[in-house]
Write a protein that holds these residues in place. Structure first.
Motif, short mmCIF file in Angstrom:
data_model
loop_
_atom_site.label_atom_id
_atom_site.label_comp_id
_atom_site.label_asym_id
_atom_site.label_seq_id
_atom_site.Cartn_x
_atom_site.Cartn_y
_atom_site.Cartn_z
N VAL A 174 45.90 -56.59 24.13
CA VAL A 174 44.73 -56.26 24.55
C VAL A 174 43.67 -57.38 24.51
O VAL A 174 42.87 -57.61 25.31
N TYR A 175 43.71 -58.08 23.37
CA TYR A 175 42.75 -58.99 22.99
C TYR A 175 43.23 -60.51 23.11
O TYR A 175 42.57 -61.37 22.68
N LEU A 176 44.27 -60.70 23.74
CA LEU A 176 44.99 -61.81 23.63
C LEU A 176 44.23 -62.92 24.17
O LEU A 176 44.12 -64.08 23.65
N GLY A 177 43.76 -62.78 25.39
CA GLY A 177 42.91 -63.84 26.15
C GLY A 177 41.73 -64.30 25.28
O GLY A 177 41.35 -65.45 25.25
N TYR A 197 41.07 -67.72 23.64
CA TYR A 197 40.05 -68.45 23.76
C TYR A 197 39.12 -69.05 22.59
O TYR A 197 38.73 -70.03 22.21
N SER A 198 39.07 -68.07 21.52
CA SER A 198 38.31 -68.10 20.27
C SER A 198 39.03 -69.09 19.39
O SER A 198 38.50 -70.03 18.73
N LEU A 235 43.15 -71.61 32.60
CA LEU A 235 44.58 -72.06 33.05
C LEU A 235 45.40 -71.79 31.98
O LEU A 235 46.58 -71.35 32.22
N GLU A 236 44.94 -72.13 30.81
CA GLU A 236 45.96 -72.01 29.60
C GLU A 236 46.04 -70.62 29.22
O GLU A 236 47.26 -70.48 29.00
N ILE A 237 45.20 -69.81 29.27
CA ILE A 237 45.41 -68.42 28.99
C ILE A 237 46.27 -67.91 30.12
O ILE A 237 47.12 -67.05 29.44
N ALA A 238 45.96 -68.20 31.33
CA ALA A 238 46.88 -67.56 32.28
C ALA A 238 48.20 -68.05 32.12
O ALA A 238 49.26 -67.16 32.30
N THR A 239 48.31 -69.18 31.79
CA THR A 239 49.86 -69.90 31.46
C THR A 239 50.44 -69.08 30.34
O THR A 239 51.62 -68.66 30.52
N ALA A 240 49.72 -68.72 29.12
CA ALA A 240 50.36 -68.09 28.01
C ALA A 240 50.77 -66.58 28.44
O ALA A 240 51.67 -66.20 28.03
N GLY A 297 38.67 -60.84 12.13
CA GLY A 297 38.93 -62.02 13.01
C GLY A 297 40.43 -61.53 13.61
O GLY A 297 41.09 -60.81 13.35
N TYR A 298 40.48 -62.49 14.49
CA TYR A 298 41.78 -62.62 15.34
C TYR A 298 43.04 -62.87 14.63
O TYR A 298 44.18 -62.38 15.03
N THR A 299 43.08 -63.83 13.81
CA THR A 299 44.13 -64.47 13.20
C THR A 299 45.19 -63.41 12.20
O THR A 299 46.31 -63.43 11.97
#
Length: 389
Positions: free
Chosen positions: A221-224, A228-229, A236-241, A353-355
């Motif tokens: 859900v929070y991947l994008g 980015y963070s 483009l890199e997010i869309a590719t991932a 945080g995300y990690t």
């Protein structure tokens, strides 16, 4: 009979693809819908929320009805309602009616998606159940990555309302096709009363799916935002991932079905959960690696959705007499897990945080594995009936 079965599988795939498009196309269209009704993005997000709540509540009800009275009529009913509700979405005069339309879409999909899984489980050859269910599931997963581009393309040329008009037109065709396909499969295969101990057994079984969904969606859900963070990824890199993830999901679903038919539902469903734990740990380690992150996301989806397919086949085999109800409860468990996963992910992000998210997801996968190992005895209401559970 073989030809009819394959036609049934194709019809089911296209139908799940269509309703998947309806679900996944809303998110990229939200800015245009918000502008049309002069509402905030948060308020427009209720289009997705009311859909999910309605689906989760009513799917078990339609599953129960299909086990008692047959599945075909309810699938046709759902598609007719799908057409009406999408027309209302396209031409809703106020935001209130827009929300009503999405409640009706949730109701319609509740009487389509789980019943398709059940009916394909009914008609699949005994040694090909996993493969057939995996092919069916790939229709929904294909919509996961194809829905957004299709919706954006239609919006660009014809406006956002055209998307829902197109869905209604396709739904009309599929309502006729599904009616003709399932009219000879309308009789029920079960007279069992699902109250009492057997319903508790079902709850225990589908709790595996809830934990699995948390392991997949607390991060997804929070991947994008995470990419980015933490990685400073461009759009483009997010869309590719995410594309890597989507391709892995489709391949994993198809591969999982074939492995399940070859080695057995229990063995593959448990083995994939073990590998899911490991790949999520690796994802946590390599999350900030711009090179390895793509491969890790691909493997995560590949293993995760192979496990989902194999466990769905396992449920279909363990509950042959209550297949409609179990598939419906399993889809409800999926949506509950997605909701809990998104809430858990938000809490983790706010505090650490995300990690940390991949490791939290790995813990949820461990819980899913533990639940999948439980031995829940069936409560037989009729001694003459036997099952594989």
């Amino acid at each position: 009979m073989k030809v009819h079965g394959r036609v049934s599988l194709i019809v089911g795939w296209i139908t799940l693809f269509l309703i998947g498009i309806d679900l996944f196309v809303v998110s990229p269209l939200m800015p245009f819908i918000s502008e049309a009704y002069n509402t905030s993005s948060a308020m427009t997000g209720w289009m997705i929320t009311v859909f999910a709540i309605t689906y989760a509540i009513f799917a078990p009800f339609f599953g129960w009805l299909s086990d008692k009275h047959g599945r075909g009529a309810y699938i046709t009913f759902g598609l007719v309602l799908f057409v009406i509700s999408n027309i209302l979405t396209a031409f809703a005069p106020t935001f209130f009616w827009l929300i009503v339309s999405r409640i009706l879409v949730g109701l319609s999909v509740a009487s389509i998606a789980p019943l398709l899984y059940a009916i394909i489980g009914d008609v699949a050859p005994p040694n090909r159940t996993g493969t057939w269910l995996s092919i069916l599931a790939s229709g929904h997963l294909t919509a996961l990555w194809a829905g957004a581009p299709i919706g954006i393309l239609l919006e660009h040329f014809l406006g956002w309302r055209s998307v829902f008009v197109a869905l209604a037109l396709m739904g009309t065709i599929l309502a006729v096709v599904n009616h003709k396909t399932w009219k000879n499969n309308s009789k029920s295969h079960s007279t069992r009363n699902l109250l009492g101990g057997n319903l508790l057994r079902i709850f225990g079984s589908v709790s595996v799916t809830t934990s699995w969904a948390i392991s997949m969606y607390a991060l997804y859900v929070y991947l994008g935002a995470a990419l980015y963070s933490e990685n400073s990824f461009s759009s483009l890199e997010i869309a590719t991932a995410i594309t890597f993830y989507g391709i892995g999901a489709v391949i994993g679903s198809l591969t999982g079905g074939q492995l399940t038919d070859r080695f057995g539902e229990k063995k593959i469903s448990k083995l994939t959960l073990i590998f899911l734990v490991l790949i999520l740990v690796c994802l946590g380690i390599f999350f900030t690696s711009s090179i390895w992150i793509y491969f890790c996301l691909f493997l995560w989806a590949l293993i995760g959705y192979a496990g989902f397919t194999s466990y769905t086949a396992r449920l279909a085999g363990e509950y042959p007499n209550e297949r409609g109800s179990v598939m419906a409860w399993n889809m409800t468990a999926l949506y509950v897990g997605i909701t809990l996963g998104s809430m858990l992910g938000g809490y983790v992000i706010s505090n650490w945080g995300y990690t940390l998210l991949p490791y939290v997801c790995s813990s949820a996968a461990i819980l899913s594995f533990a639940l999948s190992c439980q031995q829940v005895k069936e409560t037989n209401t009729k001694p003459a009936e036997t099952g594989r559970g």
